[in-house]
Design a protein around this motif. Structure first.
Motif, PDB file in Angstrom:
ATOM      1  N   ILE A  32       0.863  -1.181   0.000  1.00 37.18           N
ATOM      2  CA  ILE A  32       0.000   0.000   0.000  1.00 37.18           C
ATOM      3  C   ILE A  32       0.901   1.233   0.000  1.00 37.18           C
ATOM      4  CG2 ILE A  32      -1.809   1.281   1.206  1.00 37.18           C
ATOM      5  CD1 ILE A  32      -2.846  -1.245   2.362  1.00 37.18           C
ATOM      6  N   VAL A  33       0.738   2.049  -1.018  1.00 37.22           N
ATOM      7  CA  VAL A  33       1.549   3.257  -1.127  1.00 37.22           C
ATOM      8  C   VAL A  33       0.620   4.475  -1.137  1.00 37.22           C
ATOM      9  CG1 VAL A  33       3.347   2.046  -2.440  1.00 37.22           C
ATOM     10  CG2 VAL A  33       1.539   3.256  -3.673  1.00 37.22           C
ATOM     11  N   GLY A  34       1.219   5.648  -1.113  1.00 36.87           N
ATOM     12  CA  GLY A  34       0.414   6.858  -1.162  1.00 36.87           C
ATOM     13  C   GLY A  34       1.029   7.918  -0.283  1.00 36.87           C
ATOM     14  N   PRO A  35       0.606   9.162  -0.471  1.00 32.32           N
ATOM     15  CA  PRO A  35       1.230  10.261   0.265  1.00 32.32           C
ATOM     16  C   PRO A  35       1.030  10.137   1.771  1.00 32.32           C
ATOM     17  CG  PRO A  35      -0.626  11.034  -1.087  1.00 32.32           C
ATOM     18  CD  PRO A  35      -0.421   9.600  -1.403  1.00 32.32           C
ATOM     19  N   SER A  36       1.916  10.786   2.498  1.00 33.46           N
ATOM     20  CA  SER A  36       1.818  10.828   3.947  1.00 33.46           C
ATOM     21  C   SER A  36       0.469  11.425   4.337  1.00 33.46           C
ATOM     22  CB  SER A  36       2.972  11.686   4.465  1.00 33.46           C
ATOM     23  OG  SER A  36       2.986  11.659   5.844  1.00 33.46           O
ATOM     24  N   GLY A  37      -0.212  10.771   5.264  1.00 31.78           N
ATOM     25  CA  GLY A  37      -1.515  11.260   5.719  1.00 31.78           C
ATOM     26  C   GLY A  37      -2.684  10.708   4.928  1.00 31.78           C
ATOM     27  N   ALA A  38      -2.411   9.873   3.921  1.00 26.90           N
ATOM     28  CA  ALA A  38      -3.488   9.334   3.080  1.00 26.90           C
ATOM     29  C   ALA A  38      -4.363   8.330   3.829  1.00 26.90           C
ATOM     30  CB  ALA A  38      -2.900   8.677   1.832  1.00 26.90           C
ATOM     31  N   GLY A  39      -3.839   7.767   4.921  1.00 26.91           N
ATOM     32  CA  GLY A  39      -4.641   6.820   5.712  1.00 26.91           C
ATOM     33  C   GLY A  39      -4.126   5.391   5.674  1.00 26.91           C
ATOM     34  N   LYS A  40      -2.889   5.183   5.194  1.00 26.29           N
ATOM     35  CA  LYS A  40      -2.339   3.827   5.045  1.00 26.29           C
ATOM     36  C   LYS A  40      -2.254   3.113   6.400  1.00 26.29           C
ATOM     37  CE  LYS A  40       1.509   5.369   3.220  1.00 26.29           C
ATOM     38  NZ  LYS A  40       1.248   6.829   3.300  1.00 26.29           N
ATOM     39  N   SER A  41      -1.651   3.788   7.385  1.00 25.97           N
ATOM     40  CA  SER A  41      -1.497   3.146   8.704  1.00 25.97           C
ATOM     41  C   SER A  41      -2.868   2.885   9.319  1.00 25.97           C
ATOM     42  CB  SER A  41      -0.691   4.044   9.649  1.00 25.97           C
ATOM     43  OG  SER A  41       0.601   4.230   9.158  1.00 25.97           O
ATOM     44  N   THR A  42      -3.755   3.833   9.169  1.00 26.56           N
ATOM     45  CA  THR A  42      -5.095   3.686   9.752  1.00 26.56           C
ATOM     46  C   THR A  42      -5.797   2.470   9.156  1.00 26.56           C
ATOM     47  OG1 THR A  42      -5.173   6.090   9.978  1.00 26.56           O
ATOM     48  CG2 THR A  42      -7.251   4.923  10.187  1.00 26.56           C
ATOM     49  N   LEU A  43      -5.723   2.321   7.850  1.00 24.25           N
ATOM     50  CA  LEU A  43      -6.376   1.171   7.197  1.00 24.25           C
ATOM     51  C   LEU A  43      -5.724  -0.144   7.634  1.00 24.25           C
ATOM     52  CD1 LEU A  43      -8.448   0.085   5.158  1.00 24.25           C
ATOM     53  CD2 LEU A  43      -6.720   0.342   3.372  1.00 24.25           C
ATOM     54  N   LEU A  44      -4.393  -0.131   7.694  1.00 27.89           N
ATOM     55  CA  LEU A  44      -3.667  -1.339   8.105  1.00 27.89           C
ATOM     56  C   LEU A  44      -4.071  -1.747   9.529  1.00 27.89           C
ATOM     57  CD1 LEU A  44      -1.581  -2.567   6.189  1.00 27.89           C
ATOM     58  CD2 LEU A  44       0.210  -1.618   7.629  1.00 27.89           C
ATOM     59  N   VAL A  92      -6.351  -3.995  15.197  1.00 27.58           N
ATOM     60  CA  VAL A  92      -5.842  -3.265  16.359  1.00 27.58           C
ATOM     61  C   VAL A  92      -6.551  -1.916  16.507  1.00 27.58           C
ATOM     62  CG1 VAL A  92      -3.596  -4.405  16.449  1.00 27.58           C
ATOM     63  CG2 VAL A  92      -3.829  -2.311  15.132  1.00 27.58           C
ATOM     64  N   ASP A  93      -7.329  -1.550  15.492  1.00 25.58           N
ATOM     65  CA  ASP A  93      -8.173  -0.352  15.581  1.00 25.58           C
ATOM     66  C   ASP A  93      -9.531  -0.724  14.981  1.00 25.58           C
ATOM     67  OD1 ASP A  93      -9.011   2.218  16.032  1.00 25.58           O
ATOM     68  OD2 ASP A  93      -7.596   3.180  14.647  1.00 25.58           O
ATOM     69  N   ILE A  94     -10.555   0.049  15.301  1.00 31.06           N
ATOM     70  CA  ILE A  94     -11.910  -0.295  14.866  1.00 31.06           C
ATOM     71  C   ILE A  94     -12.449   0.796  13.946  1.00 31.06           C
ATOM     72  CG2 ILE A  94     -14.284  -0.651  15.700  1.00 31.06           C
ATOM     73  CD1 ILE A  94     -13.038  -1.852  18.238  1.00 31.06           C
ATOM     74  N   ALA A  95     -13.072   0.365  12.850  1.00 30.17           N
ATOM     75  CA  ALA A  95     -13.650   1.326  11.900  1.00 30.17           C
ATOM     76  C   ALA A  95     -14.918   1.941  12.476  1.00 30.17           C
ATOM     77  CB  ALA A  95     -13.972   0.602  10.586  1.00 30.17           C
ATOM     78  N   ASP A  96     -15.235   3.157  12.027  1.00 31.19           N
ATOM     79  CA  ASP A  96     -16.525   3.765  12.404  1.00 31.19           C
ATOM     80  C   ASP A  96     -17.653   3.051  11.661  1.00 31.19           C
ATOM     81  OD1 ASP A  96     -15.133   5.599  13.911  1.00 31.19           O
ATOM     82  OD2 ASP A  96     -15.069   7.101  12.302  1.00 31.19           O
ATOM     83  N   THR A 125      -2.763   2.043  -4.301  1.00 29.26           N
ATOM     84  CA  THR A 125      -2.433   3.422  -3.945  1.00 29.26           C
ATOM     85  C   THR A 125      -3.567   4.024  -3.125  1.00 29.26           C
ATOM     86  OG1 THR A 125      -1.215   3.627  -6.005  1.00 29.26           O
ATOM     87  CG2 THR A 125      -1.793   5.673  -4.905  1.00 29.26           C
ATOM     88  N   MET A 126      -3.191   4.613  -1.992  1.00 33.85           N
ATOM     89  CA  MET A 126      -4.209   5.318  -1.186  1.00 33.85           C
ATOM     90  C   MET A 126      -4.066   6.800  -1.395  1.00 33.85           C
ATOM     91  SD  MET A 126      -4.961   3.732   2.496  1.00 33.85           S
ATOM     92  CE  MET A 126      -6.596   4.464   2.496  1.00 33.85           C
ATOM     93  N   ILE A 127      -5.208   7.420  -1.677  1.00 33.53           N
ATOM     94  CA  ILE A 127      -5.228   8.875  -1.792  1.00 33.53           C
ATOM     95  C   ILE A 127      -6.477   9.367  -1.077  1.00 33.53           C
ATOM     96  CG2 ILE A 127      -5.448  10.825  -3.392  1.00 33.53           C
ATOM     97  CD1 ILE A 127      -3.857   9.140  -5.413  1.00 33.53           C
ATOM     98  N   ASP A 128      -6.282  10.339  -0.171  1.00 34.79           N
ATOM     99  CA  ASP A 128      -7.417  10.940   0.541  1.00 34.79           C
ATOM    100  C   ASP A 128      -8.358   9.901   1.146  1.00 34.79           C
ATOM    101  OD1 ASP A 128      -6.496  13.423  -0.001  1.00 34.79           O
ATOM    102  OD2 ASP A 128      -7.742  13.713  -1.784  1.00 34.79           O
ATOM    103  N   GLY A 129      -7.803   8.894   1.760  1.00 31.44           N
ATOM    104  CA  GLY A 129      -8.640   7.949   2.499  1.00 31.44           C
ATOM    105  C   GLY A 129      -9.379   6.950   1.655  1.00 31.44           C
TER     106      GLY A 129
END
Ligand code: ATP
Ligand code: MG
Length: 226
Positions: free
Chosen positions: A38-50, A56-60, A219-223
Motif C-alpha cells: 500500500i503506497v500513497g502520500p503521507s496522511g493518506a490513511g495507510k497506517s489507519t487502514l492497516l 488493532v483499531d476499529i472502523a466507524d 495506492t491510497m489517496i485521501d482515504g
C-alpha cells in the motif's frame, strides 16, 4: 481472503470543531498468499487502514471479513476478547517502530504471542529460538532489546509476528527507519517468510524496493484505495 469494504474512520482532535475524516470509504481485497504493497502520500490513511485490517483499531463503519479455514470471520461480530484471541492466532503485525517490550530479552519478546496462545514456556522457547536462528539472531537471544540495532530489533519484531504461524502479516513501513543494507535484509526476510508460510502480506511502505517485490500495489489517496 481478507476484504475491507467501505471503511470510514474519523478522528476528533481536542479543540477542533469537526472530526477529521481519515478513511472515506476505503475498500481493498487481498487474496490468500498475496503480497500487497500500500503506497500513497503521507496522511493518506495507510497506517489507519492497516490497523483496522489487523483489528488493532476499529472502523466507524464498513466491514472487514477474513476467510479462515473455519469459515469467514467478520470482525464486528466478535467481542473485544474474542477479537484479541483471534488476532493472536491469525494475525502478525509489524509496526514502523518495532514496539518490542524493552523490559524483556529478544527471545522473550518472540515467545510472547505463543505464551499468550497457551503454548508451554519450554515449547515457546524452542519455537522462538528456531526463529531467531532463522533470522540470524540466535546469538542475541538473551540480549535486552535496547542492546540490539534498529535492524536487529525489526527482525525480532518480524519473528514475533510470525511465531503463531498467522494467516496474515501486516507491516507498517517496516524498513522506514533503516539504512539500505538493513532494509534489504528485512525485505528478503519478509519475502521468504511470505512464500514459506504462504502468508497474505499487506505492507504500507514508501520504499521502492518493497514495492518492487510486491505482487500488487494499491495506492491510497485521501482515504480511499485506488
Ligand atoms: N489517533 C489519531 N488521532 C488523530 N488523528 C489521527 C490519528 N491517527 C491518524 N490521524 C490522522 O489521520 C491521517 C492519516 O494518518 P495515517 O497515519 O493513516 O497516514 P499514513 O498514510 O499512514 O501516513 P504516513 O505515510 O505518514 O505514515 C493523518 O492526517 C493523521 O494526522
Ligand atoms: Mg503511516
Amino acid at each position: 481472503m481478507i476484504s475491507a469494504t467501505d471503511i470510514h474512520k474519523s478522528y476528533s482532535i481536542p479543540g477542533s470543531s469537526a472530526p477529521t475524516e481519515v478513511l472515506r470509504g476505503a475498500s481493498i481485497v487481498c487474496e490468500k498468499g498475496e503480497f500487497v504493497a500500500i503506497v500513497g502520500p503521507s496522511g493518506a490513511g495507510k497506517s489507519t487502514l492497516l490497523h483496522i485490517m489487523a483489528s488493532v483499531d476499529i472502523a466507524d463503519s464498513g466491514t472487514v471479513v477474513l476467510q479462515t479455514p473455519n469459515g469467514p470471520i467478520k470482525y464486528s461480530d466478535l467481542s473485544s476478547n474474542a477479537l484479541a484471541k483471534f488476532r493472536n492466532s491469525t494475525i502478525g503485525m509489524v509496526f514502523q517502530y518495532h514496539h518490542l517490550l524493552p523490559e524483556f530479552t529478544a527471545v522473550e519478546n518472540v515467545m510472547m504471542p505463543a505464551l499468550i496462545a497457551g503454548v508451554s514456556k519450554s515449547d515457546a522457547k524452542i519455537k522462538a529460538m528456531k526463529l531467531l536462528e532463522r533470522i540470524g539472531l540466535s546469538n542475541r537471544a538473551d540480549h535486552a532489546t535496547q542492546e540490539l540495532s534498529g535492524g536487529e530489533q525489526q527482525r525480532v519484531a518480524i519473528a514475533r509476528a510470525v511465531i503463531n504461524k498467522p494467516l496474515l502479516l501486516f507491516a507498517d513501513e517496516p524498513t522506514g527507519n533503516l539504512d539500505t543494507e538493513n532494509a534489504n535484509i528485512i525485505l528478503t526476510l519478509i519475502s521468504e517468510l511470505q512464500r514459506e508460510y504462504n502468508l497474505t502480506c499487506v505492507i504500507a511502505t514508501h520504499s521502492a524496493d518493497l514495492v518492487g517485490s510486491a505482487h500488487r500495489v494499491v495506492t491510497m489517496i485521501d482515504g480511499q484505495c485506488r
